[in-house]
Design a protein around this motif. Structure first.
Motif, PDB file in Angstrom:
ATOM      1  N   ILE A  45     -16.822 -15.554  44.150  1.00 50.26           N
ATOM      2  CA  ILE A  45     -17.080 -16.800  43.438  1.00 50.26           C
ATOM      3  C   ILE A  45     -18.051 -17.667  44.233  1.00 50.26           C
ATOM      4  CG2 ILE A  45     -16.032 -18.848  42.386  1.00 50.26           C
ATOM      5  CD1 ILE A  45     -15.150 -16.155  41.144  1.00 50.26           C
ATOM      6  N   SER A  46     -19.120 -18.089  43.572  1.00 51.31           N
ATOM      7  CA  SER A  46     -20.127 -18.916  44.240  1.00 51.31           C
ATOM      8  C   SER A  46     -19.537 -20.249  44.687  1.00 51.31           C
ATOM      9  CB  SER A  46     -21.317 -19.157  43.307  1.00 51.31           C
ATOM     10  OG  SER A  46     -20.881 -19.727  42.078  1.00 51.31           O
ATOM     11  N   ALA A  47     -20.022 -20.741  45.808  1.00 48.39           N
ATOM     12  CA  ALA A  47     -19.564 -22.044  46.311  1.00 48.39           C
ATOM     13  C   ALA A  47     -20.045 -23.161  45.387  1.00 48.39           C
ATOM     14  CB  ALA A  47     -20.114 -22.254  47.721  1.00 48.39           C
ATOM     15  N   LYS A  48     -19.443 -24.331  45.519  1.00 48.22           N
ATOM     16  CA  LYS A  48     -19.802 -25.461  44.650  1.00 48.22           C
ATOM     17  C   LYS A  48     -21.277 -25.826  44.775  1.00 48.22           C
ATOM     18  CE  LYS A  48     -15.259 -27.685  44.278  1.00 48.22           C
ATOM     19  NZ  LYS A  48     -14.467 -28.927  44.527  1.00 48.22           N
ATOM     20  N   ASP A  49     -21.832 -25.642  45.960  1.00 49.37           N
ATOM     21  CA  ASP A  49     -23.233 -25.991  46.181  1.00 49.37           C
ATOM     22  C   ASP A  49     -24.123 -24.749  46.250  1.00 49.37           C
ATOM     23  OD1 ASP A  49     -22.266 -24.996  48.555  1.00 49.37           O
ATOM     24  OD2 ASP A  49     -23.148 -26.560  49.817  1.00 49.37           O
ATOM     25  N   GLU A  50     -23.660 -23.653  45.666  1.00 55.57           N
ATOM     26  CA  GLU A  50     -24.412 -22.396  45.653  1.00 55.57           C
ATOM     27  C   GLU A  50     -24.751 -22.043  44.208  1.00 55.57           C
ATOM     28  OE1 GLU A  50     -24.007 -18.168  47.966  1.00 55.57           O
ATOM     29  OE2 GLU A  50     -22.214 -18.910  46.956  1.00 55.57           O
ATOM     30  N   PHE A  51     -26.043 -21.884  43.944  1.00 57.53           N
ATOM     31  CA  PHE A  51     -26.488 -21.672  42.565  1.00 57.53           C
ATOM     32  C   PHE A  51     -27.307 -20.393  42.455  1.00 57.53           C
ATOM     33  CE2 PHE A  51     -25.756 -26.149  43.389  1.00 57.53           C
ATOM     34  CZ  PHE A  51     -24.848 -26.462  42.385  1.00 57.53           C
ATOM     35  N   SER A  52     -27.763 -20.111  41.239  1.00 58.71           N
ATOM     36  CA  SER A  52     -28.408 -18.822  40.983  1.00 58.71           C
ATOM     37  C   SER A  52     -29.609 -18.567  41.889  1.00 58.71           C
ATOM     38  CB  SER A  52     -28.833 -18.735  39.516  1.00 58.71           C
ATOM     39  OG  SER A  52     -27.701 -18.609  38.682  1.00 58.71           O
ATOM     40  N   SER A  53     -30.438 -19.581  42.126  1.00 60.57           N
ATOM     41  CA  SER A  53     -31.608 -19.361  42.981  1.00 60.57           C
ATOM     42  C   SER A  53     -31.191 -19.062  44.420  1.00 60.57           C
ATOM     43  CB  SER A  53     -32.538 -20.578  42.948  1.00 60.57           C
ATOM     44  OG  SER A  53     -32.001 -21.671  43.671  1.00 60.57           O
ATOM     45  N   ASP A  54     -30.120 -19.699  44.895  1.00 54.59           N
ATOM     46  CA  ASP A  54     -29.641 -19.460  46.258  1.00 54.59           C
ATOM     47  C   ASP A  54     -29.207 -18.008  46.423  1.00 54.59           C
ATOM     48  OD1 ASP A  54     -29.868 -22.262  46.954  1.00 54.59           O
ATOM     49  OD2 ASP A  54     -28.040 -22.589  45.792  1.00 54.59           O
ATOM     50  N   MET A  55     -28.451 -17.523  45.451  1.00 60.25           N
ATOM     51  CA  MET A  55     -27.982 -16.141  45.515  1.00 60.25           C
ATOM     52  C   MET A  55     -29.143 -15.165  45.351  1.00 60.25           C
ATOM     53  SD  MET A  55     -24.222 -16.130  43.739  1.00 60.25           S
ATOM     54  CE  MET A  55     -24.867 -15.786  42.118  1.00 60.25           C
ATOM     55  N   ALA A  56     -30.090 -15.509  44.490  1.00 58.50           N
ATOM     56  CA  ALA A  56     -31.263 -14.662  44.280  1.00 58.50           C
ATOM     57  C   ALA A  56     -32.050 -14.489  45.574  1.00 58.50           C
ATOM     58  CB  ALA A  56     -32.152 -15.266  43.196  1.00 58.50           C
ATOM     59  N   VAL A  57     -32.245 -15.580  46.294  1.00 59.39           N
ATOM     60  CA  VAL A  57     -32.980 -15.538  47.559  1.00 59.39           C
ATOM     61  C   VAL A  57     -32.246 -14.654  48.575  1.00 59.39           C
ATOM     62  CG1 VAL A  57     -33.658 -16.935  49.564  1.00 59.39           C
ATOM     63  CG2 VAL A  57     -34.156 -17.730  47.237  1.00 59.39           C
ATOM     64  N   LYS A  58     -30.927 -14.779  48.638  1.00 58.37           N
ATOM     65  CA  LYS A  58     -30.162 -13.974  49.593  1.00 58.37           C
ATOM     66  C   LYS A  58     -30.236 -12.488  49.245  1.00 58.37           C
ATOM     67  CE  LYS A  58     -27.050 -17.758  50.823  1.00 58.37           C
ATOM     68  NZ  LYS A  58     -25.703 -18.367  50.635  1.00 58.37           N
ATOM     69  N   ALA A  59     -30.195 -12.172  47.950  1.00 56.89           N
ATOM     70  CA  ALA A  59     -30.307 -10.770  47.532  1.00 56.89           C
ATOM     71  C   ALA A  59     -31.684 -10.216  47.889  1.00 56.89           C
ATOM     72  CB  ALA A  59     -30.043 -10.643  46.038  1.00 56.89           C
ATOM     73  N   ALA A  60     -32.731 -11.009  47.631  1.00 57.04           N
ATOM     74  CA  ALA A  60     -34.095 -10.562  47.925  1.00 57.04           C
ATOM     75  C   ALA A  60     -34.316 -10.398  49.425  1.00 57.04           C
ATOM     76  CB  ALA A  60     -35.103 -11.552  47.349  1.00 57.04           C
ATOM     77  N   GLU A  61     -33.788 -11.324  50.203  1.00 57.92           N
ATOM     78  CA  GLU A  61     -33.951 -11.220  51.654  1.00 57.92           C
ATOM     79  C   GLU A  61     -33.243  -9.972  52.193  1.00 57.92           C
ATOM     80  OE1 GLU A  61     -32.548 -15.050  52.878  1.00 57.92           O
ATOM     81  OE2 GLU A  61     -34.578 -15.915  52.930  1.00 57.92           O
ATOM     82  N   LYS A  62     -32.093  -9.630  51.598  1.00 58.29           N
ATOM     83  CA  LYS A  62     -31.407  -8.390  51.978  1.00 58.29           C
ATOM     84  C   LYS A  62     -32.257  -7.186  51.623  1.00 58.29           C
ATOM     85  CE  LYS A  62     -27.094  -7.465  51.622  1.00 58.29           C
ATOM     86  NZ  LYS A  62     -25.743  -7.199  51.098  1.00 58.29           N
ATOM     87  N   LEU A  63     -32.881  -7.228  50.449  1.00 58.39           N
ATOM     88  CA  LEU A  63     -33.750  -6.135  50.012  1.00 58.39           C
ATOM     89  C   LEU A  63     -34.882  -5.921  51.006  1.00 58.39           C
ATOM     90  CD1 LEU A  63     -34.440  -4.254  47.429  1.00 58.39           C
ATOM     91  CD2 LEU A  63     -36.149  -6.019  46.958  1.00 58.39           C
ATOM     92  N   PHE A  64     -35.556  -7.008  51.381  1.00 56.50           N
ATOM     93  CA  PHE A  64     -36.683  -6.910  52.314  1.00 56.50           C
ATOM     94  C   PHE A  64     -36.228  -6.344  53.664  1.00 56.50           C
ATOM     95  CE2 PHE A  64     -38.481 -10.886  50.013  1.00 56.50           C
ATOM     96  CZ  PHE A  64     -38.879 -10.103  48.949  1.00 56.50           C
ATOM     97  N   ALA A  65     -35.066  -6.817  54.140  1.00 58.08           N
ATOM     98  CA  ALA A  65     -34.590  -6.411  55.469  1.00 58.08           C
ATOM     99  C   ALA A  65     -34.050  -4.981  55.463  1.00 58.08           C
ATOM    100  CB  ALA A  65     -33.504  -7.382  55.944  1.00 58.08           C
ATOM    101  N   GLU A  66     -33.230  -4.659  54.469  1.00 59.06           N
ATOM    102  CA  GLU A  66     -32.587  -3.345  54.427  1.00 59.06           C
ATOM    103  C   GLU A  66     -33.577  -2.207  54.205  1.00 59.06           C
ATOM    104  OE1 GLU A  66     -28.115  -4.475  52.711  1.00 59.06           O
ATOM    105  OE2 GLU A  66     -29.611  -3.600  51.373  1.00 59.06           O
ATOM    106  N   HIS A  67     -34.653  -2.495  53.478  1.00 65.04           N
ATOM    107  CA  HIS A  67     -35.574  -1.429  53.084  1.00 65.04           C
ATOM    108  C   HIS A  67     -36.972  -1.595  53.686  1.00 65.04           C
ATOM    109  CE1 HIS A  67     -32.535  -0.049  50.233  1.00 65.04           C
ATOM    110  NE2 HIS A  67     -32.386  -1.302  49.880  1.00 65.04           N
ATOM    111  N   ASN A  68     -37.087  -2.498  54.658  1.00 62.03           N
ATOM    112  CA  ASN A  68     -38.349  -2.701  55.385  1.00 62.03           C
ATOM    113  C   ASN A  68     -39.515  -2.943  54.416  1.00 62.03           C
ATOM    114  OD1 ASN A  68     -39.927  -2.906  57.724  1.00 62.03           O
ATOM    115  ND2 ASN A  68     -40.450  -0.724  57.682  1.00 62.03           N
ATOM    116  N   ILE A  69     -39.322  -3.909  53.533  1.00 58.99           N
ATOM    117  CA  ILE A  69     -40.316  -4.225  52.504  1.00 58.99           C
ATOM    118  C   ILE A  69     -41.149  -5.424  52.942  1.00 58.99           C
ATOM    119  CG2 ILE A  69     -40.612  -5.075  50.134  1.00 58.99           C
ATOM    120  CD1 ILE A  69     -38.053  -3.437  49.467  1.00 58.99           C
TER     121      ILE A  69
END
Length: 336
Positions: A45-69
């Motif tokens: 469950i997203s935190a009260k101050d956590e919204f779709s763009s925040d989660m999107a950025v975290k997912a993308a940053e994981k993508l870049f880091a995990e797959h050396n993009i």
């Protein structure tokens, strides 16, 4: 020009709503009953101050880091959500700035739910085939929990928040995007809806809570789902959708090594699998620890299937998304 899925990553919020916590709040809902019916043990469950763009950025940053993009190679951003940060500006523009992507990229939002990932893949394929982009970042991110009434035990057991980031490229990936089929039937719009919040029905402070026959509490600013009608819809249209993508791809059901459907709930998925006559070993389910994450269910399941080695030995994979709208879509993946 071929379009290929190169990599997937996903992000789950820190807060976890377990079946035990739901049982403490609603004692009539036994832990085993929830797990058996939904196939879900926990949702994030997203935190009260956590919204779709925040989660999107975290997912993308994981993508870049995990797959050396190299993020400088991204030339288009597609963002799928039904819970945007604002009516305007476009959340994709906010994500572009937060990620530090080039200002020369294209970026847009599209509003779709459970079929959104497959639709997003088709848009990415079109951009690449039309030579308008070479590397498309497709992000799905949803905070449905913010729509759910605290005492709506039915929807609380099903939905979780998540974001997934997928890189679709003209360069070789682990699979190639094949054919697509789509469907739309707006007659089902009111069976899965947040009625208030748009221009037609602005949010009102005069809402009265309504208790349904099952004891779920909600009002017009909350998520409403007519479970019976949604179940009937999937039972009618998903088998047709499966046949349509097989026919368009000139494949028989026996040619498919893996089916990855929208992870709605275990009961519905098993019903569909049996109705379509898909062998259990070819039908992938991955929702126990995250629940129904709407547009992110398919990329999460595909990531987990690849992680478990179930994709590497495949030749043909079918993806199928279906739900809110009503909207549905399917595609075939050719594993390289």
């Amino acid at each position: 020009m071929k379009a290929n899925i190169k990599a997937i990553s996903y992000y789950l919020p820190e807060s976890v709503l377990t079946n035990d916590l739901i049982n403490q709040e609603f004692p009539e809902w036994g832990i085993e009953k929830i797990s058996a019916k939904t196939g879900i043990n926990a949702r994030h469950i997203s935190a009260k101050d956590e919204f779709s763009s925040d989660m999107a950025v975290k997912a993308a940053e994981k993508l870049f880091a995990e797959h050396n993009i190299d993020k400088s190679e991204i030339d288009f951003l597609l963002f799928c959500t039904q819970s945007p940060d604002y009516f305007l500006p476009t959340t994709a523009c906010i994500i572009q700035e937060k990620l530090g992507l080039e200002t020369t990229i294209g970026a847009l939002d599209f509003n779709l739910g459970c079929s959104g990932f497959v639709y997003g893949l088709s848009l990415a394929k079109g951009l690449i085939a039309g030579e308008m982009a070479k590397n498309v970042l497709l992000i799905t991110s949803e905070t449905y929990s913010k729509f759910i009434h605290p005492k709506d035990k039915s929807n609380k057991t099903i939905f979780g928040d998540a974001a997934a980031a997928t890189l679709i490229s003209s360069e070789k990936g682990f699979c190639t995007l094949g054919n697509f089929v789509f469907g739309t039937d707006g007659k089902g719009a009111e069976n899965l809806i947040v009625k208030q919040g748009g221009m037609r029905f602005p949010v009102s402070d005069k809402n009265e809570d309504i208790v349904d026959e099952f004891g779920n509490v909600r009002n017009d600013k909350n998520l409403f789902m007519n479970g019976t009608e949604i179940f009937n819809f999937t039972g009618e249209f998903v088998p047709q959708l499966t046949e349509a993508i097989l026919e368009k791809s000139n494949l028989a059901k026996e040619d498919i090594d893996l089916f990855v459907f929208h992870q709605a709930n275990k009961y519905m998925l098993n019903h569909l699998r049996k109705k379509i006559k898909i062998p259990e070993e070819k039908f992938f389910i991955a929702m126990e620890e995250c629940g129904n994450t709407v547009s992110s269910t398919i990329p999460i399941a595909l990531y987990e299937a690849q992680k478990q080695g179930k994709v590497n030995n495949c030749k043909n994979v079918i993806l199928a998304g279906f739900g809110v709208g009503y909207s549905w879509a399917a595609c075939n993946l050719i594993v390289e």
